[in-house]
Design a protein around this motif. Structure first.
Motif, PDB file in Angstrom:
ATOM      1  N   ALA A 202     -20.768   6.912  42.536  1.00  0.00           N
ATOM      2  CA  ALA A 202     -21.562   5.762  41.402  1.00  0.00           C
ATOM      3  C   ALA A 202     -21.510   4.459  42.666  1.00  0.00           C
ATOM      4  O   ALA A 202     -22.353   3.662  41.980  1.00  0.00           O
ATOM      5  CB  ALA A 202     -20.962   5.548  40.317  1.00  0.00           C
ATOM      6  N   SER A 203     -19.673   4.064  42.264  1.00  0.00           N
ATOM      7  CA  SER A 203     -19.552   2.979  43.195  1.00  0.00           C
ATOM      8  C   SER A 203     -21.007   3.380  44.623  1.00  0.00           C
ATOM      9  O   SER A 203     -20.659   2.064  44.734  1.00  0.00           O
ATOM     10  CB  SER A 203     -17.899   2.973  43.501  1.00  0.00           C
ATOM     11  OG  SER A 203     -17.805   3.492  44.519  1.00  0.00           O
ATOM     12  N   ARG A 204     -21.229   3.761  45.355  1.00  0.00           N
ATOM     13  CA  ARG A 204     -21.599   3.815  45.842  1.00  0.00           C
ATOM     14  C   ARG A 204     -23.059   4.121  46.582  1.00  0.00           C
ATOM     15  O   ARG A 204     -23.602   4.120  47.051  1.00  0.00           O
ATOM     16  CB  ARG A 204     -21.164   5.156  47.059  1.00  0.00           C
ATOM     17  CG  ARG A 204     -19.507   4.517  48.168  1.00  0.00           C
ATOM     18  CD  ARG A 204     -18.680   5.577  49.140  1.00  0.00           C
ATOM     19  NE  ARG A 204     -19.359   5.188  50.288  1.00  0.00           N
ATOM     20  CZ  ARG A 204     -18.709   4.499  50.831  1.00  0.00           C
ATOM     21  NH1 ARG A 204     -18.165   3.826  50.718  1.00  0.00           N
ATOM     22  NH2 ARG A 204     -19.841   4.919  52.235  1.00  0.00           N
ATOM     23  N   GLY A 205     -23.561   3.897  44.973  1.00  0.00           N
ATOM     24  CA  GLY A 205     -25.167   3.982  45.033  1.00  0.00           C
ATOM     25  C   GLY A 205     -25.487   5.119  44.811  1.00  0.00           C
ATOM     26  O   GLY A 205     -27.176   5.050  45.000  1.00  0.00           O
ATOM     27  N   PHE A 206     -25.660   6.339  43.547  1.00  0.00           N
ATOM     28  CA  PHE A 206     -25.441   7.435  43.272  1.00  0.00           C
ATOM     29  C   PHE A 206     -25.669   7.270  41.653  1.00  0.00           C
ATOM     30  O   PHE A 206     -24.935   6.336  40.965  1.00  0.00           O
ATOM     31  CB  PHE A 206     -25.333   8.567  43.271  1.00  0.00           C
ATOM     32  CG  PHE A 206     -25.452   8.458  45.224  1.00  0.00           C
ATOM     33  CD1 PHE A 206     -26.324   9.085  45.381  1.00  0.00           C
ATOM     34  CD2 PHE A 206     -24.316   7.919  45.844  1.00  0.00           C
ATOM     35  CE1 PHE A 206     -26.283   9.206  47.227  1.00  0.00           C
ATOM     36  CE2 PHE A 206     -24.883   7.795  46.938  1.00  0.00           C
ATOM     37  CZ  PHE A 206     -26.074   9.034  47.908  1.00  0.00           C
ATOM     38  N   VAL A 207     -26.851   8.098  41.072  1.00  0.00           N
ATOM     39  CA  VAL A 207     -26.655   7.750  39.237  1.00  0.00           C
ATOM     40  C   VAL A 207     -26.028   9.504  39.271  1.00  0.00           C
ATOM     41  O   VAL A 207     -26.507  10.081  40.179  1.00  0.00           O
ATOM     42  CB  VAL A 207     -28.056   7.614  39.247  1.00  0.00           C
ATOM     43  CG1 VAL A 207     -27.902   8.207  37.603  1.00  0.00           C
ATOM     44  CG2 VAL A 207     -28.576   6.376  38.872  1.00  0.00           C
ATOM     45  N   VAL A 208     -24.913   9.633  39.082  1.00  0.00           N
ATOM     46  CA  VAL A 208     -24.386  10.832  38.660  1.00  0.00           C
ATOM     47  C   VAL A 208     -24.361  11.659  36.897  1.00  0.00           C
ATOM     48  O   VAL A 208     -24.171  10.451  36.257  1.00  0.00           O
ATOM     49  CB  VAL A 208     -22.800  10.654  39.011  1.00  0.00           C
ATOM     50  CG1 VAL A 208     -22.460  12.022  38.927  1.00  0.00           C
ATOM     51  CG2 VAL A 208     -22.719  10.158  40.569  1.00  0.00           C
ATOM     52  N   LEU A 209     -25.496  12.623  37.350  1.00  0.00           N
ATOM     53  CA  LEU A 209     -24.957  13.222  35.946  1.00  0.00           C
ATOM     54  C   LEU A 209     -24.111  14.558  35.045  1.00  0.00           C
ATOM     55  O   LEU A 209     -24.342  15.435  35.910  1.00  0.00           O
ATOM     56  CB  LEU A 209     -26.855  13.081  35.221  1.00  0.00           C
ATOM     57  CG  LEU A 209     -27.227  12.035  35.356  1.00  0.00           C
ATOM     58  CD1 LEU A 209     -28.106  12.517  36.619  1.00  0.00           C
ATOM     59  CD2 LEU A 209     -27.870  12.098  34.409  1.00  0.00           C
ATOM     60  N   ALA A 210     -23.356  14.297  34.330  1.00  0.00           N
ATOM     61  CA  ALA A 210     -22.524  15.629  34.976  1.00  0.00           C
ATOM     62  C   ALA A 210     -22.638  16.023  32.211  1.00  0.00           C
ATOM     63  O   ALA A 210     -22.505  14.937  31.358  1.00  0.00           O
ATOM     64  CB  ALA A 210     -21.765  15.601  34.427  1.00  0.00           C
ATOM     65  N   ALA A 211     -23.025  17.210  32.498  1.00  0.00           N
ATOM     66  CA  ALA A 211     -22.595  17.548  30.928  1.00  0.00           C
ATOM     67  C   ALA A 211     -22.025  18.779  30.074  1.00  0.00           C
ATOM     68  O   ALA A 211     -20.584  18.859  31.137  1.00  0.00           O
ATOM     69  CB  ALA A 211     -24.756  18.765  30.968  1.00  0.00           C
ATOM     70  N   ASP A 212     -21.365  18.608  28.818  1.00  0.00           N
ATOM     71  CA  ASP A 212     -20.583  19.461  28.924  1.00  0.00           C
ATOM     72  C   ASP A 212     -21.578  20.581  28.502  1.00  0.00           C
ATOM     73  O   ASP A 212     -22.357  20.791  27.926  1.00  0.00           O
ATOM     74  CB  ASP A 212     -20.043  19.237  27.248  1.00  0.00           C
ATOM     75  CG  ASP A 212     -19.499  17.941  27.650  1.00  0.00           C
ATOM     76  OD1 ASP A 212     -18.500  18.124  28.508  1.00  0.00           O
ATOM     77  OD2 ASP A 212     -19.057  17.056  26.891  1.00  0.00           O
TER      78      ASP A 212
END
Length: 431
Positions: A202-212
């Protein structure tokens, strides 16, 4: 120890099986489910508390190995000047360090979203300077225990998980759109299990998504071992739900509208989570299985990174070698020497103020099922330190992500990975 020695190969055999009934759709390369594809219901707790209410934690994240992150180019971190850069199709970005093990210039925002019955954490590039005066997020992993077990571990004994991220910051709307990365946790994991990786991206320009992920989540595994039926795993449906949220961000994800690039998606997963993304090349341009073998060809797939730990006691490193051999080019393999199954997660470094690890704490307070889950707890003091594992993982994964999804030339840096990190025991590529 006898019980754990018996359970480890038994659980490993479950990991090697395709998780959640997922199979490859031969027409699209997407992961699909042999079960009902409706997403199962997950918990809605935030797994996070304000830092002001918790005792100061201790962390092993400061440990370094001989391959601790250093820059071959003189870079020392994110660009404080906010120098502009350009991504694919003219996307407006900020310049990032050429050394991909170093964080980028964006502060990382964090939001918890509910989507199709899933609880999802989103980490994203936030407006520069918006983190000033905001307390960083601290995750409370007790919320990933069965409800009957959560109160057993007192605050003073809890292994808090501190994040280099900040709750509900505004997304940087002056840049983007940003490619998306979907991360799938492993067996007995949870959405923040690989925090050092997801926040780095994310700090390098990505939207990151993670689920339980229901049925794969720590809460469900422990609950099942203690007599509480677990919901079925529907990982293919879970992944499809998250992809749908990226392509049409509404509700809790509405803040991503016009800021996320739905045409540029990557997926990464650890262990069973990595196996779940194997057939997702119909949607993802980049696939990164971690301790999870290889991937199948897909119409969208452009690049694969197979990550393995050469001393893995849960999924043998030979599985990564075979997975790499079976994966289509463009592909790379990075094997970290003297590292175990959890090298690509935070789990071995979750210690409390008394330096007890996650498993020791659970056993001390008689958390139901902990002794069984311990069969997956592949952590040893003699292993390569976690900080080095994270630096290697961030270096390799960010290079592959940025090469394809930011149209950057940093992928060529991977040829130098063994010179930069002596702990990398093997590197292969077929371009």
């Amino acid at each position: 120890m006898t019980l754990l020695r018996w359970l480890r190969p038994a659980l490993a055999s479950l990991l090697i099986a395709c998780p959640g009934g997922a199979k490859e759709d031969s027409s699209t390369g997407e992961a699909s489910s042999t079960a009902d594809d409706s997403a199962a219901t997950a918990g809605t707790d935030s797994a996070e508390i304000p830092t002001t209410t918790a005792p100061a934690p201790t962390s092993s994240g400061s440990e370094t190995g001989t391959g601790a992150p250093t820059s071959d180019t003189g870079d020392t971190g994110g660009d404080p000047t906010g120098e502009e850069a350009q991504g694919c199709d003219g996307a407006a970005l900020l310049a990032v360090p050429e050394d991909t093990s170093l964080p980028g210039p964006w502060p990382v925002g964090a939001r918890t979203a509910s989507l199709g019955g899933l609880t999802i954490e989103v980490w994203y590039p936030a407006t520069l300077g918006s983190e000033a005066g905001v307390d960083p997020v601290r995750y409370d992993i007790r919320t990933s225990l069965p409800e009957s077990e959560q109160a057993k571990v007192p605050d003073e004994a809890n292994p808090w998980q501190d994040c280099a991220c900040y709750r509900d910051l505004p997304i940087d709307a002056s840049h983007g759109p940003y490619p998306a990365v979907i991360f799938v946790h492993g067996t007995a994991g949870f959405r923040s299990q690989s925090l050092e990786q997801v926040t780095h991206w994310a700090s390098r320009g990505f939207v990151v998504l993670a689920a339980d992920h229901p049925g794969l989540w720590l809460r469900d595994l422990l609950g099942q071992l203690c007599g509480v039926p677990a919901p079925p795993q529907k990982l293919g449906a879970d992944i499809a739900t998250i992809v749908g949220g990226i392509k049409a961000p509404v509700g809790d994800l509405a803040f991503l509208a016009d800021r996320v690039d739905a045409d540029r998606i990557a997926m990464a997963g650890h262990s069973a989570g990595g196996m779940a993304i194997k057939g997702s090349g119909g949607v993802a341009q980049v696939l990164i299985p971690m301790a999870a073998g290889g991937v199948s060809a897909g119409a969208a797939l452009k690049s694969t990174l197979v990550l393995g730990a050469q001393a893995d006691k849960v999924v043998q490193y030979s599985s990564q070698l075979q997975g790499y051999a079976d994966s289509p080019a463009r592909k790379r393999l990075v094997g970290i020497s003297n590292s175990g199954h959890l090298a690509f997660s935070s789990l071995c470094s979750l210690h409390n103020a008394d330096d007890q690890d996650f498993l020791e704490i659970a056993n001390q307070y008689q958390v139901c099922g902990a002794q069984f889950a311990g069969a997956l707890f592949d952590c040893m003091d003699s292993y390569t330190p976690d900080a080095t594992n994270w630096a290697i993982t961030n270096y390799a994964s960010s290079a592959v992500l940025e090469e394809t999804l930011h149209c950057s030339g940093v992928g060529s840096n991977l040829a130098q990975i063994q010179r930069k990190f002596p702990e990398v025991g093997e590197f292969q590529e077929a371009l």
